[in-house]
Write an enzyme that holds these catalytic residues in place. Structure first.
Site, short mmCIF file in Angstrom:
data_model
loop_
_atom_site.label_atom_id
_atom_site.label_comp_id
_atom_site.label_asym_id
_atom_site.label_seq_id
_atom_site.Cartn_x
_atom_site.Cartn_y
_atom_site.Cartn_z
CE LYS A 111 -3.19 2.62 3.03
NZ LYS A 111 -4.05 2.60 4.23
CG ASP A 156 -5.43 7.82 4.81
OD1 ASP A 156 -6.34 8.49 4.25
OD2 ASP A 156 -5.65 6.80 5.49
CE LYS A 174 -6.51 8.63 8.23
NZ LYS A 174 -7.12 7.50 8.92
CG ASP A 226 -1.86 5.19 5.03
OD1 ASP A 226 -1.72 4.16 5.71
OD2 ASP A 226 -2.94 5.52 4.49
CG ASP A 230 -9.79 7.45 6.83
OD1 ASP A 230 -8.72 7.43 6.18
OD2 ASP A 230 -9.83 7.61 8.06
CD GLU A 272 -6.61 5.29 2.57
OE1 GLU A 272 -7.60 5.35 3.32
OE2 GLU A 272 -5.47 5.01 2.99
NE ARG A 327 -10.79 -1.14 3.91
CZ ARG A 327 -11.35 -1.42 5.08
NH1 ARG A 327 -12.52 -2.03 5.12
NH2 ARG A 327 -10.74 -1.11 6.20
N1 BES Z 1 -4.27 4.52 7.00
C1 BES Z 1 -5.35 4.16 7.79
C2 BES Z 1 -5.05 3.11 8.85
C3 BES Z 1 -4.08 3.52 9.94
C4 BES Z 1 -4.57 3.93 11.16
C5 BES Z 1 -2.72 3.42 9.76
C6 BES Z 1 -3.69 4.27 12.17
C7 BES Z 1 -1.85 3.77 10.77
C8 BES Z 1 -2.33 4.18 11.97
C9 BES Z 1 -6.48 3.61 6.92
O1 BES Z 1 -6.53 4.07 5.62
C10 BES Z 1 -7.77 4.01 7.57
O2 BES Z 1 -8.02 5.17 7.66
N2 BES Z 1 -8.55 3.02 7.99
C11 BES Z 1 -9.79 3.26 8.63
C12 BES Z 1 -10.78 2.28 8.06
C13 BES Z 1 -12.21 2.56 8.42
C14 BES Z 1 -12.69 3.86 7.80
C15 BES Z 1 -13.07 1.41 7.97
C16 BES Z 1 -9.60 3.02 10.13
O3 BES Z 1 -8.81 2.14 10.50
O4 BES Z 1 -10.22 3.72 10.91
ZN ZN Z 2 -4.70 4.69 4.82
ZN ZN Z 3 -7.62 5.91 5.45
#
Ligand code: BES
Ligand code: ZN
Ligand code: ZN
Length: 489
Positions: free
Chosen positions: A257, A262, A269, A280, A339, A341, A343
């Site tokens: 990824k 992000d 966020k 990210d 968010d 993204e 996946r």
């Molecule tokens: N990049 C984040 C995941 C992340 C969180 C990485 C904390 C490092 C530290 C990912 O893209 C994300 O935002 N995931 C969301 C998914 C949700 C919206 C289903 C999450 O984990 O909250």
């Molecule tokens: Zn992310």
């Molecule tokens: Zn994200």
């Protein structure tokens, strides 16, 4: 920079000798070192307890200018990771006082239950990685890395393990490359730039490099990847690195990824969650650095690295919650949350990779979910796979390299949580819970029948506070893990 040596301490002059000391047992059988430890332990303030330290200068018995003793604690606690941390600490202490070189005494003898090769590997890794400073963005470079790190071994070991320093240095240089990419701020690694940086470095090795630009991505219908990139002024890229040595029987594919920042997109966020999001792209960094390392090492398995790179930003052109997009393999995806993204870019990369390369095994690595950090904390990655053997192999390599991985389940009935009323699938779960699992289940829908595993490194990819052999910033998690794993699966 790393070297094994079996010099006679009484005869050869060294700047700094560093001796790891065990609290309750002898872990050196060199008589000179044993004598020195005895002397150090006569001091009230030094018992060899973990983190104890004392320095002696100009001792009469040996020719070292200074001898530093570092406590390791009790014998039962001394494992390869303790040696990595010791070596990292030792090197960092020398750097701090501006020394140019160090000689580390390697523990040996009947009490130590670690085999010589593993002890040497661990100490070299700790020393090499601990010697890294990322000061590109500092005007004044106050601390310099050591120029020379020697490990003191027995004469027969010096010969027997003469190949180790080069191998360990190559792998650790890969980790450092990944660390620097991750630590680089997002304004200096926008997708076009990051892709170029990978392509330039990969081009210097025996790798086939191709970079798909936006036009090609559109032509080839990478709909999910492009949807994520739509909000940013920077255009998406897909970097593909191929390492194919003659005679190799199978191809392993790694997918990483690469979200260079992000923001969350339209589901922006909040403050506190945005700050670490330059990291990210840690999965991408791990995959690119692994391919470069594999080429340098001349491994005899074919490896392909597929690296989708985007920036996730909110704007008038960004994709919205509720939008439906068409992925590379033709399935439609309802965007429940912009968010989620990672996946989206991964499914296009995974389907493309399987279609084009038909790999024996495919592993993706990604900072995918905050839920995985909640489940396993900041130091352990999640492993999700339907293949028991593959998951086990990843966990074992994690144990060996101390890039720890813990398997999480992939229950079939959780797939229901990803149902969409409108499209074939939705990019978020209808439940708040088990996000690391539903994230992986979403990916699995695009991996088809391939032998596939997903590694969620949202926790261990980045550290705010340095420790042992890693300074604050990117950790390079994944590179040592993959280098250990690739010829075992
Ligand atoms: N990049 C984040 C995941 C992340 C969180 C990485 C904390 C490092 C530290 C990912 O893209 C994300 O935002 N995931 C969301 C998914 C949700 C919206 C289903 C999450 O984990 O909250
Ligand atoms: Zn992310
Ligand atoms: Zn994200």
């Amino acid at each position: 920079m790393l070297k094994l040596t079996s010099i006679d301490l009484k005869k050869v002059k060294t700047e700094t000798l560093i001796i790891p000391v065990c609290e309750d047992k002898t872990i050196h059988d060199n008589p000179t070192i044993s004598l020195l430890i005895k002397k150090a332990k006569q001091l009230k303030e030094f018992t060899g307890k973990k983190d104890d330290e004392v320095v002696f200068y100009d001792l009469s018995k040996i020719k070292a200018k200074r001898v530093m003793f570092l406590g390791l604690g009790k014998l039962e606690k001394i494992d390869p990771e303790a040696l990595r941390v010791f070596a990292g600490r030792a090197v960092k202490k020398c750097m701090k006082i501006n020394l140019p070189e160090a000689l580390l005494a390697v523990p040996c003898g009947k009490n130590i239950k670690i085999d010589v090769a593993s002890a040497l590997e661990a100490m070299m890794e700790g020393a090499f990685l601990g010697n890294h400073i990322f000061d590109k963005y500092k005007k004044e470079k106050k601390i310099k890395p050591l120029k020379k790190i020697d490990l003191l071994v027995k004469p027969d070991e010096e010969k027997k393990y003469s190949g180790l320093p080069t191998r360990i240095s190559t792998v650790c240089a890969g980790t450092i490359l990944a660390r620097e990419w991750v630590s680089t701020p997002s304004n200096d690694k926008k997708p076009e730039l990051f892709a170029k940086s990978i392509a330039t470095l990969a081009g210097k090795e025996k790798l086939k490099v191709s970079v798909l630009n936006e036009k090609e991505l559109k032509q080839k219908k990478f709909g999910a990847l492009l949807a994520v990139a739509a909000g940013s002024q920077s255009k998406a890229r897909m970097v593909v690195l191929e390492y194919s040595p003659k005679g190799a029987k199978k191809t392993i594919a790694l997918v990483g990824k690469g979200v260079t920042f992000d923001s969350g997109g339209i589901n922006l966020k909040p403050t506190g969650s945005l700050e670490g999001m330059k990291a990210d792209m840690s999965g991408a960094a791990a995959v690119a650095a692994t391919l470069i390392t594999v080429a340098r090492q001349k491994l005899d398995v074919s490896v392909v690295g597929v690296i989708p790179i985007v920036e996730n930003m909110p704007s008038g052109s960004a994709c919205r919650p509720g939008d439906v997009i068409k992925s590379y393999d033709g399935k439609t995806v309802e965007i429940g949350n912009t968010d989620a993204e990672g996946r989206l870019i991964l499914i296009d990369a995974i389907s493309f990779c399987i279609k084009k390369y038909k790999p024996h095994t495919i592993i993706d690595i990604a900072t995918l979910t905050g839920a995985c950090v909640i489940a396993l904390g900041g130091k352990i990655a999640g492993v999700l796979s339907f293949d028991d053997k593959l998951a086990k192999a990843i966990e074992l390599s994690g144990k060996k390299t101390h890039e720890r991985c813990w398997r999480l389940p992939m229950p079939d009935d959780y797939k229901e949580l990803l149902k969409s009323d409108l499209a074939d699938i939705k990019n978020i779960s209808s439940s708040r819970w088990g996000g690391a699992i539903t994230g992986a289940l979403f990916l699995s829908e695009f991996a088809g029948k391939a032998r596939w595993a997903h590694i969620d490194i949202a926790g261990p990819a980045y550290i705010k506070k340095g420790h042992g052999y890693c300074s604050a910033g990117g950790t390079g998690f994944g590179v040592r893990l993959f280098c250990d794993l690739l010829d075992k699966i």
